[in-house]
Write a protein that holds these residues in place. Structure first.
Motif, PDB file in Angstrom:
ATOM      1  N   TYR A 170       0.848  -1.202   0.000  1.00  0.00           N
ATOM      2  CA  TYR A 170       0.000   0.000   0.000  1.00  0.00           C
ATOM      3  C   TYR A 170       0.879   1.245   0.000  1.00  0.00           C
ATOM      4  O   TYR A 170       0.582   2.229  -0.678  1.00  0.00           O
ATOM      5  CB  TYR A 170      -0.890   0.045   1.244  1.00  0.00           C
ATOM      6  CG  TYR A 170      -1.994  -0.966   1.297  1.00  0.00           C
ATOM      7  CD1 TYR A 170      -3.014  -0.979   0.358  1.00  0.00           C
ATOM      8  CD2 TYR A 170      -2.040  -1.910   2.330  1.00  0.00           C
ATOM      9  CE1 TYR A 170      -4.042  -1.905   0.425  1.00  0.00           C
ATOM     10  CE2 TYR A 170      -3.067  -2.836   2.399  1.00  0.00           C
ATOM     11  CZ  TYR A 170      -4.061  -2.828   1.444  1.00  0.00           C
ATOM     12  OH  TYR A 170      -5.072  -3.739   1.517  1.00  0.00           O
ATOM     13  N   GLU A 200      -3.534   6.263   3.911  1.00  0.00           N
ATOM     14  CA  GLU A 200      -4.899   5.985   4.356  1.00  0.00           C
ATOM     15  C   GLU A 200      -5.895   6.067   3.205  1.00  0.00           C
ATOM     16  O   GLU A 200      -6.856   5.308   3.151  1.00  0.00           O
ATOM     17  CB  GLU A 200      -5.315   6.938   5.475  1.00  0.00           C
ATOM     18  CG  GLU A 200      -4.503   6.797   6.747  1.00  0.00           C
ATOM     19  CD  GLU A 200      -3.136   7.485   6.683  1.00  0.00           C
ATOM     20  OE1 GLU A 200      -2.882   8.316   5.772  1.00  0.00           O
ATOM     21  OE2 GLU A 200      -2.300   7.162   7.543  1.00  0.00           O
ATOM     22  N   ALA A 201      -5.662   6.982   2.268  1.00  0.00           N
ATOM     23  CA  ALA A 201      -6.559   7.132   1.121  1.00  0.00           C
ATOM     24  C   ALA A 201      -6.498   5.894   0.225  1.00  0.00           C
ATOM     25  O   ALA A 201      -7.523   5.427  -0.263  1.00  0.00           O
ATOM     26  CB  ALA A 201      -6.218   8.387   0.322  1.00  0.00           C
ATOM     27  N   ILE A 217      -5.648   2.824   1.152  1.00  0.00           N
ATOM     28  CA  ILE A 217      -6.287   1.726   1.882  1.00  0.00           C
ATOM     29  C   ILE A 217      -7.805   1.864   1.827  1.00  0.00           C
ATOM     30  O   ILE A 217      -8.515   0.895   1.550  1.00  0.00           O
ATOM     31  CB  ILE A 217      -5.776   1.677   3.334  1.00  0.00           C
ATOM     32  CG1 ILE A 217      -4.302   1.267   3.345  1.00  0.00           C
ATOM     33  CG2 ILE A 217      -6.621   0.731   4.186  1.00  0.00           C
ATOM     34  CD1 ILE A 217      -3.609   1.455   4.683  1.00  0.00           C
ATOM     35  N   ASP A 218      -8.307   3.081   2.079  1.00  0.00           N
ATOM     36  CA  ASP A 218      -9.758   3.306   2.027  1.00  0.00           C
ATOM     37  C   ASP A 218     -10.310   3.076   0.631  1.00  0.00           C
ATOM     38  O   ASP A 218     -11.405   2.537   0.460  1.00  0.00           O
ATOM     39  CB  ASP A 218     -10.109   4.720   2.491  1.00  0.00           C
ATOM     40  CG  ASP A 218     -10.012   4.882   3.996  1.00  0.00           C
ATOM     41  OD1 ASP A 218      -9.938   3.863   4.715  1.00  0.00           O
ATOM     42  OD2 ASP A 218     -10.019   6.039   4.459  1.00  0.00           O
ATOM     43  N   ALA A 221     -10.667  -0.559  -0.175  1.00  0.00           N
ATOM     44  CA  ALA A 221     -11.770  -1.148   0.590  1.00  0.00           C
ATOM     45  C   ALA A 221     -13.114  -0.575   0.146  1.00  0.00           C
ATOM     46  O   ALA A 221     -14.144  -0.887   0.736  1.00  0.00           O
ATOM     47  CB  ALA A 221     -11.554  -0.887   2.078  1.00  0.00           C
ATOM     48  N   ARG A 239     -14.246   2.363   0.526  1.00  0.00           N
ATOM     49  CA  ARG A 239     -14.818   3.244   1.556  1.00  0.00           C
ATOM     50  C   ARG A 239     -14.705   4.714   1.194  1.00  0.00           C
ATOM     51  O   ARG A 239     -15.198   5.556   1.914  1.00  0.00           O
ATOM     52  CB  ARG A 239     -14.103   3.020   2.898  1.00  0.00           C
ATOM     53  CG  ARG A 239     -14.404   1.705   3.537  1.00  0.00           C
ATOM     54  CD  ARG A 239     -13.821   1.638   4.937  1.00  0.00           C
ATOM     55  NE  ARG A 239     -12.378   1.743   4.940  1.00  0.00           N
ATOM     56  CZ  ARG A 239     -11.544   0.738   5.232  1.00  0.00           C
ATOM     57  NH1 ARG A 239     -12.022  -0.441   5.540  1.00  0.00           N
ATOM     58  NH2 ARG A 239     -10.254   0.920   5.219  1.00  0.00           N
ATOM     59  N   ILE A 240     -14.041   5.014   0.094  1.00  0.00           N
ATOM     60  CA  ILE A 240     -13.842   6.415  -0.285  1.00  0.00           C
ATOM     61  C   ILE A 240     -15.159   6.997  -0.793  1.00  0.00           C
ATOM     62  O   ILE A 240     -15.962   6.290  -1.394  1.00  0.00           O
ATOM     63  CB  ILE A 240     -12.726   6.540  -1.335  1.00  0.00           C
ATOM     64  CG1 ILE A 240     -12.218   7.960  -1.388  1.00  0.00           C
ATOM     65  CG2 ILE A 240     -13.186   6.071  -2.682  1.00  0.00           C
ATOM     66  CD1 ILE A 240     -10.854   8.082  -2.006  1.00  0.00           C
ATOM     67  N   ARG A 241     -15.380   8.261  -0.536  1.00  0.00           N
ATOM     68  CA  ARG A 241     -16.609   8.919  -0.982  1.00  0.00           C
ATOM     69  C   ARG A 241     -16.645   9.001  -2.505  1.00  0.00           C
ATOM     70  O   ARG A 241     -15.658   9.361  -3.135  1.00  0.00           O
ATOM     71  CB  ARG A 241     -16.690  10.332  -0.411  1.00  0.00           C
ATOM     72  CG  ARG A 241     -16.929  10.352   1.077  1.00  0.00           C
ATOM     73  CD  ARG A 241     -17.048  11.744   1.615  1.00  0.00           C
ATOM     74  NE  ARG A 241     -15.822  12.479   1.339  1.00  0.00           N
ATOM     75  CZ  ARG A 241     -15.770  13.784   1.098  1.00  0.00           C
ATOM     76  NH1 ARG A 241     -16.864  14.506   1.117  1.00  0.00           N
ATOM     77  NH2 ARG A 241     -14.637  14.379   0.852  1.00  0.00           N
ATOM     78  N   THR A 243      -9.294  10.281  -7.440  1.00  0.00           N
ATOM     79  CA  THR A 243      -8.507   9.193  -6.876  1.00  0.00           C
ATOM     80  C   THR A 243      -8.178   8.163  -7.945  1.00  0.00           C
ATOM     81  O   THR A 243      -7.039   7.701  -8.043  1.00  0.00           O
ATOM     82  CB  THR A 243      -9.263   8.524  -5.717  1.00  0.00           C
ATOM     83  OG1 THR A 243      -9.519   9.510  -4.725  1.00  0.00           O
ATOM     84  CG2 THR A 243      -8.459   7.390  -5.109  1.00  0.00           C
TER      85      THR A 243
END
Length: 70
Positions: A31, A43-44, A46-47, A50, A52-54, A61
């Motif tokens: 990562y 963290e971005a 990883i999110d 998953a 989980r990002i908006r 992104t």
């Protein structure tokens, strides 16, 4: 030429997140390595993987991740 990642841009964020993970793992990247290559916070990444990002942030992104893995 369209890259593997670019081909999924019109699809769901979760589909693209799965592809990012698959390509990252195929390259043998952590990562951290992807985050550094994409100039993104760890963290971005990883999110995003998953899913989980908006969604409002997903296009930017995706572009960073595609550019990093080309």
């Amino acid at each position: 030429m369209t890259t593997e990642a670019e081909a999924l841009l019109p699809y769901e964020v979760g589909d693209f997140a799965k592809l990012v993970r698959e390509v990252r793992e195929r390259k043998g990247w952590s990562y951290t390595q992807l985050a550094e290559a994409a100039n993104m916070p760890l963290e971005a990444v990883i999110d995003f993987e998953a899913a989980r990002i908006r969604p409002s942030l997903a296009v930017t992104t995706m572009r960073h991740l595609i550019d990093a893995m080309d």
